[in-house]
Design a protein around this motif. Sequence first.
Motif, short mmCIF file in Angstrom:
data_model
loop_
_atom_site.label_atom_id
_atom_site.label_comp_id
_atom_site.label_asym_id
_atom_site.label_seq_id
_atom_site.Cartn_x
_atom_site.Cartn_y
_atom_site.Cartn_z
N LEU A 179 -13.48 -21.54 -19.86
CA LEU A 179 -14.74 -21.03 -19.34
C LEU A 179 -15.31 -19.91 -20.21
O LEU A 179 -16.37 -19.38 -19.91
N GLY A 180 -14.60 -19.58 -21.29
CA GLY A 180 -15.05 -18.50 -22.17
C GLY A 180 -15.13 -18.96 -23.61
O GLY A 180 -15.65 -20.04 -23.91
N SER A 181 -14.56 -18.16 -24.50
CA SER A 181 -14.73 -18.42 -25.93
C SER A 181 -13.73 -19.41 -26.50
O SER A 181 -13.85 -19.79 -27.67
N GLY A 182 -12.76 -19.86 -25.71
CA GLY A 182 -11.75 -20.78 -26.21
C GLY A 182 -12.32 -22.01 -26.91
O GLY A 182 -11.97 -22.30 -28.06
N PRO A 183 -13.22 -22.77 -26.26
CA PRO A 183 -13.80 -23.95 -26.92
C PRO A 183 -14.61 -23.61 -28.17
O PRO A 183 -14.67 -24.41 -29.10
N LEU A 184 -15.22 -22.43 -28.21
CA LEU A 184 -16.02 -22.03 -29.37
C LEU A 184 -15.12 -21.73 -30.56
O LEU A 184 -15.43 -22.09 -31.70
N ILE A 185 -13.98 -21.08 -30.30
CA ILE A 185 -13.01 -20.80 -31.36
C ILE A 185 -12.48 -22.11 -31.93
O ILE A 185 -12.41 -22.29 -33.15
N ARG A 186 -12.11 -23.00 -31.03
CA ARG A 186 -11.55 -24.28 -31.47
C ARG A 186 -12.56 -25.06 -32.30
O ARG A 186 -12.24 -25.63 -33.34
N TYR A 187 -13.79 -25.09 -31.86
CA TYR A 187 -14.84 -25.82 -32.57
C TYR A 187 -15.04 -25.24 -33.97
O TYR A 187 -15.11 -25.98 -34.96
N ALA A 188 -15.12 -23.91 -34.07
CA ALA A 188 -15.36 -23.26 -35.36
C ALA A 188 -14.23 -23.55 -36.35
O ALA A 188 -14.48 -23.90 -37.51
N TYR A 189 -13.00 -23.43 -35.89
CA TYR A 189 -11.88 -23.67 -36.80
C TYR A 189 -11.77 -25.15 -37.14
O TYR A 189 -11.55 -25.52 -38.31
N ALA A 190 -11.91 -26.02 -36.14
CA ALA A 190 -11.80 -27.46 -36.38
C ALA A 190 -12.90 -27.96 -37.31
O ALA A 190 -12.70 -28.93 -38.04
N ARG A 191 -14.06 -27.31 -37.32
CA ARG A 191 -15.12 -27.71 -38.23
C ARG A 191 -14.69 -27.52 -39.68
O ARG A 191 -15.02 -28.33 -40.55
N ARG A 192 -13.95 -26.46 -39.96
CA ARG A 192 -13.46 -26.26 -41.33
C ARG A 192 -12.47 -27.35 -41.70
O ARG A 192 -12.50 -27.88 -42.82
N ILE A 193 -11.60 -27.69 -40.78
CA ILE A 193 -10.63 -28.76 -41.03
C ILE A 193 -11.37 -30.09 -41.23
O ILE A 193 -11.01 -30.89 -42.11
N GLU A 194 -12.41 -30.34 -40.45
CA GLU A 194 -13.19 -31.56 -40.61
C GLU A 194 -13.80 -31.65 -42.00
O GLU A 194 -13.81 -32.73 -42.61
N TYR A 195 -14.32 -30.52 -42.49
CA TYR A 195 -14.91 -30.51 -43.83
C TYR A 195 -13.86 -30.92 -44.87
O TYR A 195 -14.13 -31.76 -45.74
N GLU A 196 -12.67 -30.35 -44.78
CA GLU A 196 -11.62 -30.68 -45.74
C GLU A 196 -11.18 -32.13 -45.61
O GLU A 196 -10.93 -32.82 -46.60
N ASN A 197 -11.09 -32.62 -44.36
CA ASN A 197 -10.72 -34.01 -44.13
C ASN A 197 -11.77 -34.96 -44.70
O ASN A 197 -11.45 -36.00 -45.29
N LEU A 198 -13.03 -34.62 -44.50
CA LEU A 198 -14.12 -35.46 -44.99
C LEU A 198 -14.10 -35.57 -46.51
O LEU A 198 -14.25 -36.66 -47.07
N THR A 199 -13.90 -34.43 -47.16
CA THR A 199 -13.87 -34.43 -48.62
C THR A 199 -12.72 -35.29 -49.13
O THR A 199 -12.89 -36.10 -50.06
N ALA A 200 -11.54 -35.12 -48.51
CA ALA A 200 -10.37 -35.89 -48.93
C ALA A 200 -10.57 -37.38 -48.68
O ALA A 200 -10.23 -38.22 -49.53
N THR A 201 -11.13 -37.72 -47.52
CA THR A 201 -11.30 -39.14 -47.17
C THR A 201 -12.32 -39.82 -48.07
O THR A 201 -12.07 -40.91 -48.60
N TYR A 202 -13.46 -39.18 -48.25
CA TYR A 202 -14.52 -39.78 -49.05
C TYR A 202 -14.05 -39.98 -50.49
O TYR A 202 -14.23 -41.06 -51.08
N THR A 203 -13.41 -38.95 -51.04
CA THR A 203 -12.91 -39.06 -52.41
C THR A 203 -11.82 -40.13 -52.51
O THR A 203 -11.81 -40.94 -53.44
N GLY A 204 -10.92 -40.14 -51.53
CA GLY A 204 -9.83 -41.11 -51.55
C GLY A 204 -10.30 -42.55 -51.49
O GLY A 204 -9.83 -43.42 -52.24
N VAL A 205 -11.28 -42.81 -50.62
CA VAL A 205 -11.79 -44.19 -50.47
C VAL A 205 -12.55 -44.61 -51.72
O VAL A 205 -12.37 -45.73 -52.23
N THR A 206 -13.40 -43.72 -52.23
CA THR A 206 -14.19 -44.09 -53.42
C THR A 206 -13.31 -44.27 -54.65
O THR A 206 -13.68 -44.99 -55.58
N GLU A 207 -12.12 -43.64 -54.66
CA GLU A 207 -11.19 -43.82 -55.77
C GLU A 207 -10.14 -44.88 -55.46
O GLU A 207 -9.16 -45.03 -56.19
#
Length: 386
Positions: free
Chosen positions: A341-369
Motif C-alpha cells: 500500500l506504500g512505496s514497495g511496488p514503486l521500488i520494485r518497479y524502478a529496480y526491475a526496470r533496470r534489470i529489464e533494460y539489461e535483459n533486453l540488450t542481452a536478448t536482442y544482441t543474442g538473437v541477432t547474433e
Amino acid sequence: MAEFDPSQAVSDLISGSFTGQNGDYAVILFVFGVLIAIIIGAAVFSGYIRLILNIADFAHPVARVRAIGNPLVEKDTLETLAGSLSAEEITENLRKFGYGLSSHRVMNEEESGMYFRREYYLSLEKLLDTVPKSVRPFFEAYMKFAEAGEIKYMLRALRGGISPKTVPVGMFTDRINRRISSTKTESDIRSILYSLDLIPEEYDMEDETLQSAELVIDRHLCDSLAFASAQVDVSLAEPLALFTGHLIDVQNLKNLCRAVSLGLDSGHKAMLMTEGGFEFHGDSLKSLSMSRTKEELKEACRSTVYRDAMENAFREGASPEKELEKMLLEVSDNLSSRYHLGSGPLIRYAYARRIEYENLTATYTGVTERMAPEDIMGMMVFSEET
C-alpha cells in the motif's frame, strides 16, 4: 480546602462521589483523566488519518506500475524472446510489450543499447512524475545511478580516445555532454561532476585513476540514497531504508567478488567498501573485507540473507554479479508484497526496470547474433516466480 488524601480522592473518583473531604481533588483527577483520554484519542485518530492519507497518495502511482508491470524479468517471457529465430521475430515480440522498434531494420549492438537505455530512462522520468512528494527525493537519488552510468561510459570513452554516443537522462543533458567533451583538465571534470551531485565536495580527482573516480561516485550515490531515505517521514521510511541497505550490501559483495578473483590485498578491498549495508556494516563489514578466498567470502555470508546467492555465485559458469542482482530482485519482490500500500511496488518497479533494460540488450544482441537460447538465458536476470 481539606488536606489532600490521594487514596480517598481516587476512591471518590471511582465511586463517582465528588463531594466530601476530597471531592475537589476527585473532580481534578476526573478532568485530568478526561484530558489524557482526549489527547490519546486525538493521537490515535491522527495516526489513522495519516495512514489513510498515505494510502491515498500511493494509490494512483502503485496502480500505474502494477498495470505496466515488469514482464521482462519473468522467466517464461524471456524464454520466449530468447527463442526467437530471427531479428524480425524478436522485434515483433518486443512490439507486443510497447517497444516501437522498426520491423524493417536490424539495430547493431550500440544502437540497440542506446534505444533500450532511452526507454529505461524515460520510464524512470515518468515514474518521478507520479510518485508522491513524500518519497520523491528517494527516487530522484535513485535516478542519479542512471546519470552516473552515462557519465562513466562517457569518461571511459574519452580516456580511450573514442567519441561516445550517450543518452540524456535527468541532469545529464546534451549541454552537460558537450561541456564534458570539451573539458581539458581533471579539475574541470570534477567541477561538472560536483555540480551534478555525483561526487562529494572534498574529492580531488587529480592523479586519480578512472576506476577510483567511479568508486567514489558509487559510494557518494549510495550515501545520497541513504540520506534521502532517512529524510522521509518515519511512517514511510522503512522499505526505502531496507532497499538501500541491501543495495549497498550487493554492491560491496560484487566488488569483493571481483577483488578476490583478482587477488587484491586487504587494503585494496577495504577501499572498495561502502558503509551502511543491511547485513554488513561497522565491524562486520571490516571482517567481510578481510576475505581472501572464495570460500572465506562464502563463509562470511553463511548466516546472512546472501548465503544462497553467494553459494551460486562461484559455481562453474555462474556470474557473481548476476546472482547478486537476482537476489536484489527477490528483495524488491518481497518489499513490493510487504509494503503493497506504500512505496514497495514503486521500488520494485524502478529496480526491475533496470534489470529489464539489461535483459533486453542481452536478448536482442543474442538473437541477432544467432546465439543459442540457453546461452542467451544465461546472460539474464529473472524471477523464478510466475
